[in-house]
Design an enzyme around this catalytic site. Structure first.
Site, PDB file in Angstrom:
ATOM      1  N   ILE A   1      82.946 -77.865  -1.097  1.00  0.00           N
ATOM      2  CA  ILE A   1      82.606 -79.013  -0.247  1.00  0.00           C
ATOM      3  C   ILE A   1      81.450 -78.721   0.695  1.00  0.00           C
ATOM      4  CG2 ILE A   1      84.810 -80.260  -0.311  1.00  0.00           C
ATOM      5  CD1 ILE A   1      85.489 -78.915   2.371  1.00  0.00           C
TER       6      ILE A   1
ATOM      7  N   GLN B   1      78.407 -75.491   1.963  1.00  0.00           N
ATOM      8  CA  GLN B   1      77.954 -74.115   2.098  1.00  0.00           C
ATOM      9  C   GLN B   1      77.479 -73.919   3.524  1.00  0.00           C
ATOM     10  OE1 GLN B   1      75.455 -72.573  -0.954  1.00  0.00           O
ATOM     11  NE2 GLN B   1      74.868 -70.786   0.241  1.00  0.00           N
ATOM     12  N   GLY B   2      78.289 -73.205   4.283  1.00  0.00           N
ATOM     13  CA  GLY B   2      77.926 -72.928   5.674  1.00  0.00           C
ATOM     14  C   GLY B   2      76.951 -71.780   5.732  1.00  0.00           C
ATOM     15  N   ALA B   3      76.779 -71.233   6.936  1.00  0.00           N
ATOM     16  CA  ALA B   3      75.798 -70.174   7.099  1.00  0.00           C
ATOM     17  C   ALA B   3      76.220 -68.911   6.356  1.00  0.00           C
ATOM     18  CB  ALA B   3      75.590 -69.871   8.571  1.00  0.00           C
TER      19      ALA B   3
ATOM     20  N   LYS C   1      81.111 -70.100   1.560  1.00  0.00           N
ATOM     21  CA  LYS C   1      81.258 -71.360   0.838  1.00  0.00           C
ATOM     22  C   LYS C   1      82.651 -71.881   1.113  1.00  0.00           C
ATOM     23  CE  LYS C   1      78.016 -70.428  -2.845  1.00  0.00           C
ATOM     24  NZ  LYS C   1      77.817 -69.683  -4.084  1.00  0.00           N
TER      25      LYS C   1
ATOM     26  N   ASP D   1      80.407 -67.960  18.394  1.00  0.00           N
ATOM     27  CA  ASP D   1      79.467 -68.879  17.738  1.00  0.00           C
ATOM     28  C   ASP D   1      79.835 -70.319  18.071  1.00  0.00           C
ATOM     29  OD1 ASP D   1      77.414 -69.833  16.155  1.00  0.00           O
ATOM     30  OD2 ASP D   1      78.532 -69.652  14.284  1.00  0.00           O
TER      31      ASP D   1
END
Lengths: 225, 315
Positions: free
Chosen positions: A7, A9-11, A14, A125
């Site tokens: 759903i 792809q973050g930094a 996945k 973060d």
């Protein structure tokens, strides 16, 4: 992964969504980063999975809502955790909500972070993408009132649970920068957050003083005159 | 049509360039090279610029094939940078602007890099990684210089890159990423402390360069990727002197491949400080109607990128 679909792809991972043991599940796969040296990549992956798990559990014990963990597998580089089908990110919420809702949201975020820091958890973060707003009634309605909404803190990969005043101040500073670069509301979200932060963290004065220091060295102001 | 001349001298490069509507007519440069193991100091750098600026100016005008009367605007680096070198070059820019009777514009150095990168690569609205000695790398590099006295010719970073190519063994070094920020101070102290014992343990200088480069660049690539994900952008532009490091470009390229993003990078002609970037950014400002009062044409050692109002961009 069978039955799971990608759903996002973050930094650094996945995200796959699917069903595990019959419950809606999100799999966070910290896939191999080919650009990094394999040794470094391996160390970082393990460090971050452990940090994430540790912080999520610690948050749970102090009453901060985080995704429930179902399975942690270092060999598959993955965490299986609770999926929130009826949710938006705070970032999306701020883009769509009216000022008074944004004010309530800022207040809630502030209390949440105050509590987190009072318990020596550092997120590492903080951005408006890493706070989810979920509707407890399991419906996709978010912008009418805050009554049935709850905040869920996610993405603890850079977190740690032994902390100094400096760490807390930097945590807030990272959030301030993220908000300034993403949102342009007339209501000052960050000030709202700090005001509510005081309620939950008794040591707020120390943190705020340190924050001023961090801000001063973080931004090199122009020297005029 | 706008013809702009740009003067750059914020650090150890002295550059003068002329552009005509984004077309580079000339791009001349001299670098003040210090002895191995030493960095450049303001006073000596300013002397270097002062001794060379008129020669470079002559060269830039001759190469461009234009007459000075064709020039529409004189641009110079207002900051950030070292005070004395900045002032030296700014004085020349102010003087010629008066002699030629042309408007004068002070340009932010970082904006110069970014606009130059966009011009050369055609990137539209990329996430920009600006890596240069002043911001990031010199801290790690200059310490390496003192440890090994790496040559500063053509640049210490280039020499680290060459030495790193021979490295094989990877040493774990402190890795510090805070959100979208990086911190290199830990790595520096660690290196200082451990260099002796690591060398005794059988690691070579090449191994250390290699490990340093791998670690520092991994941090840069990771934070860039974070910014990409957070802003949902699909373009990355690397600018600044360190941006021409091939290993950094390769790592960034790999990261972009893994998430369907596009990488834009330039070579050393435009990566490293130069006059063209100041001319081009100045021309963009001039085109959008920016004017600077004479008394505002000073220099400033600290000049934040986000203090500049981007009048020339609509996105």
């Amino acid at each position: 992964m069978e039955g799971f679909k990608l759903i996002k792809q973050g930094a650094e991972s996945k995200l796959f969504q699917g069903s595990y043991l019959g419950v809606p599940t999100l799999v966070k796969d910290r896939f191999k980063k080919k650009y990094r040296h394999p040794t470094l990549d391996d160390t970082l992956m393990k460090e971050r999975i452990k940090a994430e798990v540790r912080a999520i559990l610690k948050c749970k014990t102090v009453g901060i809502r985080t995704p429930t963990l179902y399975l942690v597998d270092l060999n598959r580089r993955s965490i299986f955790m609770e999926y929130f089908p009826y949710s938006v990110t705070a970032k999306e919420f701020i883009f769509n909500a009216n000022e008074s809702l944004i004010e309530v949201l800022s207040h809630c975020i502030g209390k949440l972070l105050g509590k987190m820091h009072a318990n020596n958890i550092i997120h590492g973060d903080l951005t408006t993408s890493n706070i989810l707003i979920s509707n407890k009634q399991k419906i996709d309605i978010f912008y009418e009132s805050f009554q049935n909404l709850e905040l869920i803190l996610i993405d603890f990969g850079l977190s740690h649970t032994d902390s100094t005043i400096e760490d807390k101040a930097v945590d807030l500073y990272v959030l301030e920068r993220a908000i300034l670069s993403t949102h342009t509301t007339t209501y000052n979200i960050f000030t709202g957050i700090l005001n509510a932060y005081k309620i939950e963290n008794k040591n707020y004065k120390e943190v705020f003083n340190k924050l001023e220091e961090v801000q001063a060295r973080g931004r090199k102001r122009t020297m005029v005159g | 049509m706008v013809i702009a001349i740009g003067f750059e001298g914020s650090a150890n490069k002295l550059g003068i360039g002329i552009v005509k509507d984004g077309e580079v007519l000339s791009n001349c440069r001299r670098t003040y090279i210090t002895p191995p193991g030493e960095g450049f100091l303001p006073k000596e750098t300013a002397i270097h610029h002062r001794q060379n600026v008129l020669k470079v100016l002559r060269e830039a005008i001759d190469k461009s094939g234009i007459k000075v009367s064709d020039i529409d605007v004189v641009c110079y680096t207002k900051g950030p940078g070292m005070g004395a070198p900045l002032a030296t070059v700014a004085i020349v820019a102010r003087t010629v602007a008066q002699i030629w009777n042309k408007p004068l514009l002070g340009v932010n150095h970082c904006i110069g890099h970014i606009e130059m990168g966009r011009l050369i690569t055609g990137a539209k609205n990329p996430i920009v990684l600006y890596v240069s000695g002043g911001n990031t790398q010199v801290i790690a590099y200059s310490k390496k210089d003192t440890a090994y006295s790496l040559s500063n010719d053509p640049s210490p970073g280039y020499n680290i890159e060459q030495l790193a190519k021979k490295g094989e063994k990877y040493v774990s070094l402190p890795y510090c990423v805070k959100g979208m920020d990086v911190s290199f101070s830990g790595i520096l102290s660690y290196m200082e402390e451990k260099i002796e014992s690591l060398l005794r343990e059988g690691y070579t200088e090449a191994d250390l360069c290699y490990s340093l480069q791998e670690t520092v660049f991994a941090m840069l690539v990771e934070t860039t990727e974070r910014a990409l994900a957070h802003c949902e952008s699909t373009e990355v532009l690397i600018v600044g002197g360190v941006g021409c490091n091939e290993r950094l470009q390769a790592m960034m390229h790999q990261m972009c491949l893994e998430r369907d993003a596009k990488l834009f990078a330039t070579d050393e002609r435009f990566c490293i400080d130069n006059g063209v970037m100041i001319a081009h950014a100045g021309a963009e400002m001039f085109n959008s109607g920016t004017k600077m009062k004479w008394e505002d044409c000073f220099i400033t050692q600290r000049y934040r990128t986000d203090d500049v109002e981007t009048t020339w961009r609509e996105d």
